[in-house]
Write a protein that holds these residues in place. Sequence first.
Motif, PDB file in Angstrom:
ATOM      1  N   SER A   1      23.371  13.481 142.983  1.00  9.96           N
ATOM      2  CA  SER A   1      24.292  14.620 142.917  1.00  9.96           C
ATOM      3  C   SER A   1      24.309  15.424 144.211  1.00  9.96           C
ATOM      4  CB  SER A   1      23.898  15.556 141.773  1.00  9.96           C
ATOM      5  OG  SER A   1      23.893  14.855 140.570  1.00  9.96           O
ATOM      6  N   SER A   2      23.284  15.282 145.040  1.00 14.09           N
ATOM      7  CA  SER A   2      23.234  16.022 146.304  1.00 14.09           C
ATOM      8  C   SER A   2      24.266  15.500 147.294  1.00 14.09           C
ATOM      9  CB  SER A   2      21.844  15.897 146.948  1.00 14.09           C
ATOM     10  OG  SER A   2      20.873  16.464 146.112  1.00 14.09           O
ATOM     11  N   SER A   3      24.723  14.249 147.097  1.00 16.33           N
ATOM     12  CA  SER A   3      25.639  13.658 148.073  1.00 16.33           C
ATOM     13  C   SER A   3      27.083  14.080 147.818  1.00 16.33           C
ATOM     14  CB  SER A   3      25.533  12.131 148.028  1.00 16.33           C
ATOM     15  OG  SER A   3      26.062  11.663 146.808  1.00 16.33           O
ATOM     16  N   GLY A   4      27.382  14.640 146.648  1.00 16.70           N
ATOM     17  CA  GLY A   4      28.758  15.015 146.319  1.00 16.70           C
ATOM     18  C   GLY A   4      29.101  16.427 146.783  1.00 16.70           C
ATOM     19  N   ASP A   5      30.398  16.778 146.647  1.00 22.02           N
ATOM     20  CA  ASP A   5      30.847  18.122 147.070  1.00 22.02           C
ATOM     21  C   ASP A   5      30.693  19.151 145.960  1.00 22.02           C
ATOM     22  OD1 ASP A   5      31.676  16.887 149.410  1.00 22.02           O
ATOM     23  OD2 ASP A   5      33.655  16.401 148.536  1.00 22.02           O
ATOM     24  N   ARG A   6      30.529  18.668 144.720  1.00 24.26           N
ATOM     25  CA  ARG A   6      30.472  19.625 143.605  1.00 24.26           C
ATOM     26  C   ARG A   6      29.231  20.500 143.730  1.00 24.26           C
ATOM     27  NH1 ARG A   6      31.810  14.961 140.697  1.00 24.26           N
ATOM     28  NH2 ARG A   6      34.014  14.899 140.140  1.00 24.26           N
ATOM     29  N   PRO A   7      29.369  21.793 143.373  1.00 27.28           N
ATOM     30  CA  PRO A   7      28.190  22.663 143.429  1.00 27.28           C
ATOM     31  C   PRO A   7      27.143  22.206 142.408  1.00 27.28           C
ATOM     32  CG  PRO A   7      30.053  23.806 142.406  1.00 27.28           C
ATOM     33  CD  PRO A   7      30.572  22.487 142.882  1.00 27.28           C
ATOM     34  N   LEU A   8      25.884  22.428 142.736  1.00 31.88           N
ATOM     35  CA  LEU A   8      24.799  22.095 141.802  1.00 31.88           C
ATOM     36  C   LEU A   8      24.168  23.406 141.366  1.00 31.88           C
ATOM     37  CD1 LEU A   8      23.085  19.887 140.461  1.00 31.88           C
ATOM     38  CD2 LEU A   8      21.658  19.810 142.504  1.00 31.88           C
ATOM     39  N   THR A   9      24.280  23.714 140.079  1.00 34.13           N
ATOM     40  CA  THR A   9      23.730  24.983 139.584  1.00 34.13           C
ATOM     41  C   THR A   9      22.812  24.712 138.402  1.00 34.13           C
ATOM     42  OG1 THR A   9      25.371  25.442 137.850  1.00 34.13           O
ATOM     43  CG2 THR A   9      25.946  26.104 140.107  1.00 34.13           C
ATOM     44  N   TRP A  10      22.025  25.723 138.046  1.00 34.39           N
ATOM     45  CA  TRP A  10      21.226  25.637 136.820  1.00 34.39           C
ATOM     46  C   TRP A  10      21.951  26.485 135.783  1.00 34.39           C
ATOM     47  CZ3 TRP A  10      18.011  28.684 133.553  1.00 34.39           C
ATOM     48  CH2 TRP A  10      17.192  27.927 132.704  1.00 34.39           C
ATOM     49  N   PHE A  11      22.632  25.792 134.854  1.00 33.57           N
ATOM     50  CA  PHE A  11      23.433  26.440 133.805  1.00 33.57           C
ATOM     51  C   PHE A  11      24.350  27.534 134.373  1.00 33.57           C
ATOM     52  CE2 PHE A  11      19.793  24.690 131.409  1.00 33.57           C
ATOM     53  CZ  PHE A  11      20.490  23.902 130.510  1.00 33.57           C
ATOM     54  N   PHE A  12      24.959  27.296 135.523  1.00 29.87           N
ATOM     55  CA  PHE A  12      25.924  28.215 136.165  1.00 29.87           C
ATOM     56  C   PHE A  12      25.285  29.553 136.523  1.00 29.87           C
ATOM     57  CE2 PHE A  12      28.047  25.573 132.955  1.00 29.87           C
ATOM     58  CZ  PHE A  12      28.846  24.794 133.777  1.00 29.87           C
ATOM     59  N   LEU A  13      23.953  29.644 136.479  1.00 32.12           N
ATOM     60  CA  LEU A  13      23.299  30.932 136.732  1.00 32.12           C
ATOM     61  C   LEU A  13      22.931  31.101 138.196  1.00 32.12           C
ATOM     62  CD1 LEU A  13      20.946  31.127 133.612  1.00 32.12           C
ATOM     63  CD2 LEU A  13      23.050  32.413 134.011  1.00 32.12           C
TER      64      LEU A  13
END
Length: 170
Positions: free
Chosen positions: A102-114
């Motif tokens: 998931s680190s290679s994609g452009d999508r943000p990585l969040t913990w439950f949107f927090l």
Amino acid sequence: MDRYGSVARALHWIIAILILFNLFLGFAHEALPRDWKVMPVHKSVGLTVLALTILRIVWRFTHKAPPLPAAMPRWEKGAAHATHFAFYAFMLIVPLTGWIMSSSGDRPLTWFFLFDVPKFTVSKGDAIVGISGETHEIGGFVWATLIVVHILAALRHHFILKDDALRRMI
Ligand code: HEM
Ligand code: HEM
């Protein structure tokens, strides 16, 4: 009866539920509605499993596990230990490979949107990203199979052999 301590039991059951839920989300995500935000939830649950697993491993090294039922043959004790060792490896490797992928994609990585979760510095096309994707998928299948075996073994001990194996974890 000598059983697992309350922290070990709580961690076992919380982590087990999160993993079963995440295996379901992982396998079903393409069939589920897009606006359910299935993948952000899958990633957040998986990162939670990783964090709890680190705590669990530290706890395991510092607290003795109760002995297995004395009547268990040696091969079965060996099989149980090998499966449990593999589970700890899966609990680390499956979330970690998901995180790398998931680190290679452009999508943000969040913990439950927090809050934002940092990404590894990898890009699409890197060998490690491809290997992580394969490992994550195959790992999911192999793990799910072993979990079925683990559950059947626990139920066999409880209902057929009628020993304390399952009660030690409840
Ligand atoms: C307990 C932890 C986890 C389990 C059991 C799990 C399991 C799975 C499974 C079974 C799949 C479907 C594989 C396939 O058929 O392609 C999947 C897909 C995926 N997982 Fe996980 N996962 C976990 C944690 C994570 C984490 C922590 C992340 C990212 C931070 C993540 C990211 C992904 C992504 C992006 C996919 C989609 C891959 C694709 O469809 O191309 N997973 N996961
Ligand atoms: C995703 C699901 C699960 C995972 C990843 C998992 C993982 C584990 C691990 C790693 C251990 C070893 C504990 C130690 O360090 O000594 C363990 C023990 C145990 N689990 Fe699970 N478990 C899962 C689900 C279940 C379920 C659903 C049951 C009951 C039906 C169950 C019953 C047991 C029992 C009875 C033990 C104790 C066995 C022993 O002391 O050798 N587990 N589990």
